[in-house]
Design an enzyme around this catalytic site. Structure first.
Site, mmCIF file in Angstrom:
data_model
loop_
_atom_site.group_PDB
_atom_site.id
_atom_site.type_symbol
_atom_site.label_atom_id
_atom_site.label_comp_id
_atom_site.label_asym_id
_atom_site.label_seq_id
_atom_site.Cartn_x
_atom_site.Cartn_y
_atom_site.Cartn_z
ATOM 1 N N VAL A 1 36.002 40.105 41.443
ATOM 2 C CA VAL A 1 36.304 40.702 39.933
ATOM 3 C C VAL A 1 35.459 41.747 39.608
ATOM 4 C CG1 VAL A 1 34.699 39.161 38.675
ATOM 5 C CG2 VAL A 1 36.632 39.713 37.596
ATOM 6 N N SER A 2 34.272 42.030 40.439
ATOM 7 C CA SER A 2 33.209 42.965 40.005
ATOM 8 C C SER A 2 33.670 44.387 40.769
ATOM 9 C CB SER A 2 32.222 42.529 40.514
ATOM 10 O OG SER A 2 31.046 43.598 40.622
ATOM 11 N N PRO A 3 33.956 45.241 39.931
ATOM 12 C CA PRO A 3 34.304 46.663 40.645
ATOM 13 C C PRO A 3 32.886 47.105 41.481
ATOM 14 C CG PRO A 3 33.918 47.044 38.408
ATOM 15 C CD PRO A 3 33.942 45.588 38.670
ATOM 16 N N SER B 1 31.040 45.103 43.297
ATOM 17 C CA SER B 1 31.272 44.494 44.557
ATOM 18 C C SER B 1 32.054 45.170 45.287
ATOM 19 C CB SER B 1 31.575 43.092 44.206
ATOM 20 O OG SER B 1 30.654 42.272 43.720
#
Length: 225
Positions: A13-15, A17
């Site tokens: 969900v983390s860009p 990441s």
């Protein structure tokens, strides 16, 4: 001397990441040649945020206003281009549980599935928190029968517990307050945390790796008077 290692705690969900995954995969061979092992570990960012009281950037007006600038710069630096999907953010429990199961049962395909999930979400704008969209991503790596097994396993209490334990370990034992979170072993018995996708030059210094990132280059003489 021990093993130099980067533990990368990430959530699809983390860009950021996504950027970190892209960068580390791009430099995978170089890191291996320098004796550095990289391990990607699925965690649930929503749980980390709740557990630490951290607030996602888009929930804070000042950070939300700054985000488009940072997003544009990061995409240029890491060589990816996408628009943030209208359905963002997603509840990432289903994909993170699938990844947790695959890491245990199909470790040779784990990173390929992580890449498929990240690309399907960010580059193809498909909501992989939805089973039908997650299936599309998983079929890039596994066959129909295997995908059925993986998706069913995501609902097993054992798999749910594994993801929860990894999340709690990152948060409570390693101090994580967001993703990507890195726990880095320098090979001499020392360990330190690093946060975010823009701290690799600090990480390379800590690991004693040769690098030239952020080095300014002065103009070369033209030979003209």
């Amino acid at each position: 001397m021990g093993q130099k290692k980067i533990e990368a705690y990430i959530d699809c969900v983390s860009p950021y990441s996504f950027y970190a995954f892209v960068y580390l995969q791009r430099n995978k061979q170089a890191l291996q040649s320098l004796g550095v092992e990289v391990e990607f570990i699925p965690v649930f960012l929503g749980g980390i945020n709740v557990g630490t009281g951290n607030k996602p950037p888009w929930t804070l007006p000042a950070k939300a206003a700054y985000a488009p600038y940072d997003t544009r710069r990061a995409q240029k630096y890491f060589g990816v281009k996408f628009d943030v999907p209208e359905f963002f953010p997603i509840l990432s429990l289903l994909p993170q549980r699938c990844l947790t199961f695959v890491k245990k049962e199909y470790p040779e395909k784990f990173e390929a599935l992580y890449e498929a999930f990240l690309q399907t979400l960010w580059l193809e704008s498909k909501d992989i928190s939805k089973p039908e969209q997650l299936r599309i991503a998983a079929l890039k790596v596994f066959n129909e029968e295997q995908v059925d097994v993986i998706m069913k396993a995501a609902g097993n209490p054992e798999v749910k517990k594994m993801l929860e334990e990894a999340t709690q370990h990152a948060m409570k034992d390693l101090g994580a307050f967001g993703c990507p979170w890195f726990w880095v072993h320098d090979g001499n018995g020392n360990e330190e945390p690093f946060f975010g996708s823009d701290r690799f030059h600090f990480m390379w210094e800590y690991l004693g790796l040769p690098h030239r990132d952020l080095e300014l280059q002065t103009p070369k003489p033209t030979g003209k008077l």
